[in-house]
Each structure stands twice: as structure tokens, then as C-alpha cells.
Design a protein around this motif. Structure first.
Motif, mmCIF file in Angstrom:
data_model
loop_
_atom_site.group_PDB
_atom_site.id
_atom_site.type_symbol
_atom_site.label_atom_id
_atom_site.label_comp_id
_atom_site.label_asym_id
_atom_site.label_seq_id
_atom_site.Cartn_x
_atom_site.Cartn_y
_atom_site.Cartn_z
ATOM 1 N N GLN A 56 22.443 20.526 -13.659
ATOM 2 C CA GLN A 56 22.637 19.904 -12.200
ATOM 3 C C GLN A 56 24.394 19.657 -11.836
ATOM 4 N N ILE A 57 25.055 19.338 -12.957
ATOM 5 C CA ILE A 57 26.366 19.011 -12.686
ATOM 6 C C ILE A 57 27.127 20.171 -12.323
ATOM 7 N N ARG A 58 26.724 21.590 -12.942
ATOM 8 C CA ARG A 58 27.309 22.705 -12.374
ATOM 9 C C ARG A 58 27.046 23.090 -11.223
ATOM 10 N N ASP A 59 25.941 22.991 -10.654
ATOM 11 C CA ASP A 59 25.345 23.244 -9.304
ATOM 12 C C ASP A 59 26.060 22.267 -8.223
ATOM 13 N N GLU A 60 26.192 21.302 -8.720
ATOM 14 C CA GLU A 60 27.064 20.053 -7.659
ATOM 15 C C GLU A 60 28.374 20.421 -7.670
ATOM 16 N N LEU A 61 28.969 20.908 -8.774
ATOM 17 C CA LEU A 61 30.412 21.443 -8.655
ATOM 18 C C LEU A 61 30.765 22.522 -7.824
#
Ligand SMILES: [Zn+2]
Ligand SMILES: [Zn+2]
Length: 262
Positions: A56-61
Motif C-alpha cells: 500500500q505504501i509503495r502504491d501510494e508513493l
């Protein structure tokens, strides 16, 4: 010489350890405002069920624009005394982590015994260095105030019990394995003056031995990102040359956006 303006240890709100102010867009803006040029997002990975949070963090970044370079990392914790990390080459590849930082987060003891506490910390520090997937040893000799309070133990307010021979041994292990020693603001530098002086003396041994260093706020709240300056001051005080300040060996996941910089 002035320390490179990095901050490679911070927690977004995703794993639930940091507070709600640690939204990714706010993090990049706050880091930029204090003069940081490159950051690493390193939320906790203590248990296998936390792995999807990192996706999720990577996708949001990847949906964002950032005024600072952003690297995508992870902070590892041992799963128990003398156990390993929830991490492997497969997990690193699958979730596309660009770097990993790791270390011990407990005393693993039920009775207060200072010598044993230090021995266990030291053993896990060496184990962290020996793990080829871990780039950075986080916050050596940080202790959880909550753990000490819950066990009704006196908190450790001095670095003096850590023998110099242990530190030199750790420094050699870090040097041989290419593991960077972290100068961590939240855990070790944002503390009372006497302790910080002892901690800077402790770090000076690594500086003499020629290890690599890295710099992290370990922010769990947006205001804490501003305190990264305290770590840069320590780098300057120790006279650590720029080439001994670690940075991830890849291109950032997000390159600083030129428009946002102006
Ligand atoms: Zn930690
Ligand atoms: Zn942390």
C-alpha cells in the motif's frame, strides 16, 4: 563540511505505530521544509501479516510527486531472541524494497540484569550486521521505555556500561559487512544532554574504526521530522566525511520534482 541532508528512517501511519499526522504527502513536504534532499520510508515489518501494508505504501508513493528524492525501505525486527527477521531475497524482490534497516527492539529478559541486557543487545547487533539483506543497523542501545516500565525496571540512562571492546568489535563487524551504523534522533539523540554526550562518545569509536554511518529521524509524528537536524549536528561534530554517509545504492523510487523545488 556539512552533512548530506538525508533522513533514511521514518514511519508513515500505515503500520499503526506512527500517528495519523504521518501521511506520505505531509512527510515529503515537511522533509523538504527542513532542507532534506533524500528520504527513506521505512515502516515496521515485525510480523508476516504486515507485509501487504508495505505494498500500500509503495502504491501510494507511486501516485505522488515529491520535492525530495524518496526511497522505499523497511525496518526489520527480530521475531524473538536469537530468531531471524521476517525478510528474504524473495520478499525483497516481490515487494520491491530498495533497502532494509534492522535491529533489536527488546531485552528478551524477564529479570533486570544489566550485563545480560548488554550482552544480548550486542549479540543481536552482530547478527544484524551479518545479515546480507540488511543495510543499516538501527539505533544501537535504544531501549523501549514501555518495556522497562511494564517490568518495573530502572531505565538505562547511560552508555557507560557498554564496554569499548564490544563497540570496537561491532565496528569491525559493521565495516567488514558494509553495514551502516545509524545515528537515530528519536531513539538516541533527542535525549538529555549528559546521555547525548556519552552517545556521541560511543559513536566516535565507530568514526575512528572507519564504519559507514546513516542518519534517521525515526519520526512517528510529523513534527519529529524537523529534529533530523540534531543528527546532522552529530555528523559534523564527529567530522564524518561525506563518503562515509550511507545512501541506498539505487535510484530513488520517486525523483525530486523540479517544479515543486522552485
Ligand atoms: Zn526501531
Ligand atoms: Zn523506527
Amino acid at each position: 563540511m556539512s552533512c548530506p541532508r538525508f533522513d533514511f528512517h521514518m514511519h508513515p501511519k500505515h503500520a499503526g505505530c506512527a500517528n495519523a499526522t504521518m501521511e506520505l504527502p505531509a512527510i515529503v513536504q515537511q522533509s523538504h521544509s527542513v532542507g532534506v534532499v533524500a528520504i527513506g520510508i521505512t515502516d515496521h515489518l515485525n510480523r508476516p501479516e504486515q507485509i501487504p501494508l508495505h505494498r500500500q505504501i509503495r502504491d501510494e508513493l507511486l501516485t505522488m510527486q515529491s520535492p525530495v528524492d524518496v526511497f522505499f525501505g523497511v525496518e526489520l525486527n527480530f521475531t524473538g531472541c536469537d530468531q531471524g527477521f521476517v525478510f528474504s531475497e524473495e520478499i525483497k524482490q516481490e515487494y520491491q524494497f530498495q533497502f532494509a534497516i534492522g535491529g533489536i527492539h527488546s531485552t528478551y529478559l524477564n529479570e533486570f540484569d544489566l550485563d545480560k541486557i548488554i550482552e544480548i543487545q550486542h549479540r543481536h547487533h552482530l547478527k544484524t550486521c551479518e545479515d546480507s539483506l540488511v543495510d543499516v543497523l538501527v539505533h544501537p542501545y535504544w531501549f523501549s521505555r514501555k518495556e522497562f516500565k511494564d517490568k518495573n525496571w530502572p531505565f538505562i540512562e547511560s552508555m557507560k556500561p557498554v564496554r569499548e571492546s564490544l563497540t570496537r568489535e561491532l565496528a569491525q563487524a559493521a565495516k567488514e559487512t558494509g553495514t551502516a551504523i545509524e545515528i537515530n534522533v528519536g531513539a538516541n539523540i533527542r535525549r538529555q544532554k549528559d546521555y547525548v554526550e556519552e552517545y556521541v562518545d560511543y559513536l566516535s569509536i565507530f568514526a575512528q574504526e572507519g564504519t559507514m554511518f546513516t542518519i534517521g529521524s525515526d519520526a512517528h509524528s510529523i513534527d519529529h521530522l524537523l529534529d533530523i537536524k540534531l543528527a546532522w549536528d552529530v555528523v559534523d561534530r564527529l567530522g564524518i566525511p561525506e563518503e562515509r554517509i550511507w545512501r541506498p545504492a539505487t535510484e530513488p523510487l520517486l525523483k525530486a520534482c523540479e517544479v515543486a523545488k522552485s
